[in-house]
Structures are given as C-alpha cells and as structure tokens.
Design an enzyme around this catalytic site. Structure first.
Site, PDB file in Angstrom:
ATOM      1  N   ASP A   1      67.438 -20.902  20.154  1.00  8.05           N
ATOM      2  CA  ASP A   1      66.457 -21.217  21.192  1.00  8.05           C
ATOM      3  C   ASP A   1      66.238 -22.721  21.311  1.00  8.05           C
ATOM      4  O   ASP A   1      66.724 -23.498  20.480  1.00  8.05           O
ATOM      5  CB  ASP A   1      65.120 -20.503  20.908  1.00  8.05           C
ATOM      6  CG  ASP A   1      64.773 -20.464  19.416  1.00  8.05           C
ATOM      7  OD1 ASP A   1      65.188 -21.373  18.672  1.00  8.05           O
ATOM      8  OD2 ASP A   1      64.091 -19.527  19.000  1.00  8.05           O
TER       9      ASP A   1
ATOM     10  N   ASN B   1      53.856 -13.048  14.244  1.00  8.65           N
ATOM     11  CA  ASN B   1      53.534 -12.020  15.247  1.00  8.65           C
ATOM     12  C   ASN B   1      54.717 -11.087  15.499  1.00  8.65           C
ATOM     13  O   ASN B   1      54.715 -10.319  16.456  1.00  8.65           O
ATOM     14  CB  ASN B   1      53.087 -12.667  16.560  1.00  8.65           C
ATOM     15  CG  ASN B   1      54.206 -13.464  17.236  1.00  8.65           C
ATOM     16  OD1 ASN B   1      55.304 -13.587  16.693  1.00  8.65           O
ATOM     17  ND2 ASN B   1      53.923 -13.996  18.409  1.00  8.65           N
TER      18      ASN B   1
ATOM     19  N   HIS C   1      57.837 -12.050  16.270  1.00 10.59           N
ATOM     20  CA  HIS C   1      58.864 -12.503  17.220  1.00 10.59           C
ATOM     21  C   HIS C   1      60.183 -12.786  16.505  1.00 10.59           C
ATOM     22  O   HIS C   1      60.225 -13.058  15.308  1.00 10.59           O
ATOM     23  CB  HIS C   1      58.378 -13.690  18.069  1.00 10.59           C
ATOM     24  CG  HIS C   1      58.313 -15.018  17.378  1.00 10.59           C
ATOM     25  ND1 HIS C   1      57.445 -16.010  17.783  1.00 10.59           N
ATOM     26  CD2 HIS C   1      58.991 -15.547  16.325  1.00 10.59           C
ATOM     27  CE1 HIS C   1      57.621 -17.071  17.018  1.00 10.59           C
ATOM     28  NE2 HIS C   1      58.543 -16.817  16.127  1.00 10.59           N
TER      29      HIS C   1
ATOM     30  N   GLU D   1      58.843 -13.091  22.265  1.00  5.87           N
ATOM     31  CA  GLU D   1      57.481 -12.773  21.844  1.00  5.87           C
ATOM     32  C   GLU D   1      57.199 -11.287  22.065  1.00  5.87           C
ATOM     33  O   GLU D   1      57.958 -10.614  22.784  1.00  5.87           O
ATOM     34  CB  GLU D   1      56.492 -13.622  22.662  1.00  5.87           C
ATOM     35  CG  GLU D   1      56.683 -15.134  22.516  1.00  5.87           C
ATOM     36  CD  GLU D   1      56.170 -15.697  21.194  1.00  5.87           C
ATOM     37  OE1 GLU D   1      56.029 -14.949  20.209  1.00  5.87           O
ATOM     38  OE2 GLU D   1      55.903 -16.914  21.144  1.00  5.87           O
TER      39      GLU D   1
HETATM   40  C1  F6R Z   1      63.347 -20.578  15.398  1.00  3.73           C
HETATM   41  C2  F6R Z   1      62.948 -19.257  15.830  1.00  3.73           C
HETATM   42  C3  F6R Z   1      61.722 -18.580  15.332  1.00  3.73           C
HETATM   43  C4  F6R Z   1      61.415 -18.821  13.858  1.00  3.73           C
HETATM   44  C5  F6R Z   1      60.084 -18.162  13.486  1.00  3.73           C
HETATM   45  C6  F6R Z   1      59.717 -18.393  12.049  1.00  3.73           C
HETATM   46  O1  F6R Z   1      64.576 -20.954  15.998  1.00  3.73           O
HETATM   47  O2  F6R Z   1      63.616 -18.747  16.632  1.00  3.73           O
HETATM   48  O3  F6R Z   1      61.859 -17.195  15.558  1.00  3.73           O
HETATM   49  O4  F6R Z   1      62.448 -18.312  13.080  1.00  3.73           O
HETATM   50  O5  F6R Z   1      59.081 -18.669  14.302  1.00  3.73           O
HETATM   51  O6  F6R Z   1      59.462 -19.750  11.874  1.00  3.73           O
HETATM   52  P1  F6R Z   1      59.228 -20.340  10.397  1.00  3.73           P
HETATM   53  O7  F6R Z   1      60.491 -20.109   9.685  1.00  3.73           O
HETATM   54  O8  F6R Z   1      58.966 -21.806  10.624  1.00  3.73           O
HETATM   55  O9  F6R Z   1      58.086 -19.601   9.839  1.00  3.73           O
END
Ligand code: F6R
Length: 262
Positions: A69, A141, A143, A148
């Site tokens: 992303d 959450n 995702h 989301e």
């Molecule tokens: C990042 C992404 C997100 C993260 C998720 C967890 O490219 O796509 O899905 O993997 O928000 O983030 P952290 O690892 O910082 O808790």
C-alpha cells in the site's frame, strides 16, 4: 493455516523469516517476488532476512519487492511515504535493488489518476508473475494492508479511506494526527489472496483481539484479516502476547510439532 507461537518477538521474526525463505525457494526459473508490508510488525523479519543474506543463506539481488500500500497525496520523496520507508527498511537491509521496488503511485490526489495508478499496479504485479510470498501485519481493527473493516473480500487495488483508528495508530510516524493522510492506495483483499504464500507477523497484546477474531472468528468483511482463513498457504507467526486470545492454542502447538518420528 500454520499458526506458530513463539515466546517473544525475536523468535517470532526468525520463524517468519524461515517461512518467507521457504516460500521464495519455490520460485524457480524467474526472479522471486516478495510482497512487502510496512509498519512495526515486519521489521524484525526484515532484519532476519538481512542476516540470512549476510550468512549466504539468501540472496535478493535479482528479487522484486511489491508494496502492499501507499498513502495518497504525500509528495514524492516524503520520508513517511512507503516507497521511502521500504527503501530504508527493506532495500537497505536485504539488498533488494531500489529499481526492483514496486509501490503504488499515490502522489496525485486526483481520483482519475489514482484509478489509473491502481490498474497499473495490478498489471505490474501480473507482469512480474504474481507475488510468491506476501508479508503481512494486522491492524488492531483487523485491517490487512489498508483494507479497513467493510472492505470487499474480493477487492483489488484501489483507493481506500483510512479509518480514524488507523490514522491515530499511524500518527506516531508523523508530526501529528493532522499530517496523517486520509486516504491510501492499497492492494485489495482479492489481490492479497492471489499471492502464493501469506506470512502474517503479529506481536504484542494490542494485537491479541484482532488476531483471535481473524483466525478463529467468522470470515467477514468486518474483520478483513479473516481472509487468511481462505488462503491455502498461510503461515501466522505470533508471540505469546499476540496469541493470548486464541481458544484452540493447544491444537496449533501440537500441529507445529509435526509428525511423530518413527
Ligand atoms: C502496512 C500495512 C498495515 C500494517 C498494520 C500493522 O503496509 O499494510 O496493514 O501491517 O497496520 O501495523 P504495525 O505493524 O505498525 O502495527
């Protein structure tokens, strides 16, 4: 699903790196394609891959990296844009060539440009022969990528609005909440499911509820990471804290022990 629970984050990262290398080893006669998540969860895994390169157990010099992303509207070169983050945290660590790093182009804030960028990104992934191993983190959450809650299970790369929770969680990387972009371009859940292997890393108690809902709850758009249940080759690497909400824990541990030796 292979669910591997380790005592702490370091062992979790080592097992995840092993799962990544085993998956990439299946790419023969073409450069391997590694799907890359940003955020805190995979940092230890990337360091482990860097160690494997230093030890001569891995070589990413001809590999491609494909980001999950990118934020929308950050100027090119912004230090928190995911191209820059991945250049620092992956290319510089595992020896992936910067010109082999693919990131969706979120630099324009115009809908038509972003739609074109999303289509181009899907085409680029296909032209590389698809993703061999997709590294994933999970949002508190539920995702996956920036899909989301409420994201279509068959979605492809597109613009998504970031939830208030995700923007708050990611404000730590910016000077304040107001600087966190409101939108992103993200691989869809359908795009992610096309990868040949998925490797999810989650550590810490803040992820325990999301992990339990994703792995043991219903397959639902309300918990996007529940699509992991649908994939035929998912490896989930957790530490004890992130695994704390799992009900079937004993079974996962027994399964991880493998077949009895004769
Ligand atoms: C990042 C992404 C997100 C993260 C998720 C967890 O490219 O796509 O899905 O993997 O928000 O983030 P952290 O690892 O910082 O808790």
């Amino acid at each position: 699903m292979e669910i591997l629970v380790s005592p702490g984050p370091d062992e979790t990262a080592a097992r995840a790196a092993d799962a990544v290398l085993r998956g990439l080893a299946r790419a023969v006669d073409r450069p391997p394609v590694l799907g890359l998540a940003t955020g805190s969860s995979p940092l230890g895994l990337y360091r482990q891959l860097g160690r494997a390169v230093a030890d001569g157990r891995a070589d990413f010099s001809d590999a491609y990296g494909v980001a999950l992303d990118e934020y929308v509207g950050l100027p090119p070169g912004h230090p928190e844009g995911y191209r820059q983050v991945l250049l620092r945290e992956v290319c510089g660590v595992i020896g992936l060539a910067p010109e082999h790093l693919e990131v969706p182009d979120g630099s324009s804030a115009r809908a038509a440009d972003l739609e074109r960028a999303a289509v181009a990104y899907e085409e680029r992934i296909a032209s590389l022969g698809g993703v061999d191993v997709q590294v994933l983190g999970i949002g508190a959450n539920g995702h996956l990528g920036f899909n989301e809650p409420g994201s279509a299970l068959a979605s492809r790369t597109r613009v998504k609005r970031l939830s208030a929770r995700t923007r708050r969680d990611n404000a730590r990387f910016f000077t304040g909440l107001d600087d966190v972009p409101t939108h992103c371009l993200t691989q869809g859940l359908g795009t992610i499911l096309d990868a040949r292997r998925l490797v999810l890393v989650a550590t810490g108690d803040a992820k325990a509820d999301a992990v339990a809902a994703a792995l043991e709850g219903p397959l639902t758009a309300s918990v996007p990471a529940s699509v992991l249940q649908w994939h035929p080759d998912t490896v989930v690497c957790l530490d004890e804290a992130a695994a704390a909400g799992l009900r079937n824990r004993q079974y996962y541990d027994d399964s991880a022990a493998g077949l009895p030796t004769a």
